[in-house]
Design a protein around this motif. Structure first.
Motif, mmCIF file in Angstrom:
data_model
loop_
_atom_site.group_PDB
_atom_site.id
_atom_site.type_symbol
_atom_site.label_atom_id
_atom_site.label_comp_id
_atom_site.label_asym_id
_atom_site.label_seq_id
_atom_site.Cartn_x
_atom_site.Cartn_y
_atom_site.Cartn_z
ATOM 1 N N PRO A 220 7.467 -44.801 64.244
ATOM 2 C CA PRO A 220 8.055 -43.926 65.260
ATOM 3 C C PRO A 220 7.088 -42.883 65.822
ATOM 4 N N HIS A 278 13.060 -43.210 67.805
ATOM 5 C CA HIS A 278 14.006 -44.013 67.031
ATOM 6 C C HIS A 278 14.941 -44.821 67.931
ATOM 7 N N ASP A 314 13.222 -41.043 58.719
ATOM 8 C CA ASP A 314 13.077 -41.992 59.826
ATOM 9 C C ASP A 314 14.123 -43.098 59.735
#
Length: 333
Positions: A220, A278, A314
């Motif tokens: 990410p 994301h 994440d």
């Protein structure tokens, strides 16, 4: 983009160094209610050891292995590990297999297999028979497996699949496998080649179409200047391997033998490695689902200096982007 109906799973990048590390992935998947945690070929300990460690600490999640390279094991050992893993987790376990590349075959068996597809047929037939608890007597060109019936049928709790890169193995998956998984594929190639070949072969064989699992590599929010280095560190060896380069060339992504920075940026631009936020990663997963994936397994590579706490965060963000209502409810409870 609206979410199509697909399962979201995690793929632990590469071999984990010990059973505690494997257990971390099981616990993370269980906590975030992911559909499955996949492990690749392991070097240090069998997957069932990590699953057992996690189960003893109260963490259970559906598990998949992809891919187990057949020259490194036997049908008996594979069936035994799948059966044990399923019983430890109480969930269906996926065992996805590959004949591996010629050098592994030579190192582990003494010679290169003239027909990897034949070897795969024999291996899968033996594993299926063993899991069903039936009398097994497979006398093949590559594998000889003879075992008396146990009378204990675990076939419904284990899914046998194949790792697929090219059309020949996709067709074989359609003929004999419950599912297939691919390691590097854009949505177009996944749909027009792999799914199309597997589904056509299944239809011709008069059997159910195999479940399709696509992997998506991601890290990410990578700064643009760092993209080539992140991609090179994560999947560079695969991009240099002849069988992967052949697959990517078939899908319109030519590469130099030693990939250049331009090659690596192209890999990211073509959707094989996502370096956005994301939501962008989930959008890429959506694209694979629209292309035919029943399940998308994200290989989330750690950025330099990133620890497990940040990696968990994440994954929590990805899970929430995939199913915001579910994740809000689960994490608030």
């Amino acid at each position: 983009m609206n979410n199509p109906a697909f399962s979201l799973s995690a793929y632990a990048p590469y071999s984990t160094p010990d059973v505690a590390s494997m257990a971390w992935w099981v616990a993370m998947s269980s906590t975030l209610k992911l559909d499955r945690i996949w492990f690749g070929q392991q070097t240090f300990a069998p997957v069932v050891a990590g699953v057992g460690y996690a189960s003893g600490r109260g963490h259970r999640a559906a598990v998949g292995t992809a891919v187990t390279v057949m020259p490194t094991t036997t049908p008996f050992a594979t069936a035994q590990e799948l059966r044990a893993t399923s019983r430890l987790t109480g969930k269906k376990t996926c065992g996805y297999l590959s004949p591996g590349y010629p050098e592994i075959q030579r190192r582990m068996t003494g010679s290169q297999w003239a027909s990897p597809l034949t070897a795969t047929r024999e291996f899968v037939a033996a594993v299926r028979s063993l899991l069903a608890g039936a009398d097994t007597d497979i006398r093949g060109e590559y594998f000889h497996t003879a075992h008396q019936a146990t009378g204990v049928d675990d076939s419904e709790s284990c899914e046998i699949g194949l790792g697929v890169l090219r059309p020949g193995m996709a067709r074989l998956a359609g003929e004999i496998a419950d599912g297939f998984i691919t390691w590097l594929s854009g949505a177009e190639y996944f749909s027009q080649v792999l799914c199309a070949e597997a589904n056509a072969a299944a239809d011709a064989a008069g059997r159910s179409r195999p479940r399709a699992v696509a992997t998506l590599h991601a890290a990410p929010e990578v700064p643009d200047a760092d993209v080539p280095d992140i991609v090179r560190g994560a999947i560079g060896p695969h991009l240099s391997a002849p069988h992967y380069r052949d697959m990517l060339e078939r899908s319109g992504i030519p590469l130099h033998e030693i990939p250049t920075d331009v090659d690596l940026r192209n890999v990211a631009d073509r959707g094989l490695f996502c370096t956005g936020d994301h939501q962008e990663i989930i959008d890429r997963a959506n694209a694979l689902a629209f292309a035919g994936a029943d399940e998308v397994s994200i290989v989330l590579h750690q950025r330099p200096g990133q620890g497990l706490t940040e990696l968990f965060d994440d994954w929590a963000a990805l899970a929430a982007a995939h199913d915001p209502v579910l994740q809000r409810n689960e994490l608030a409870s």
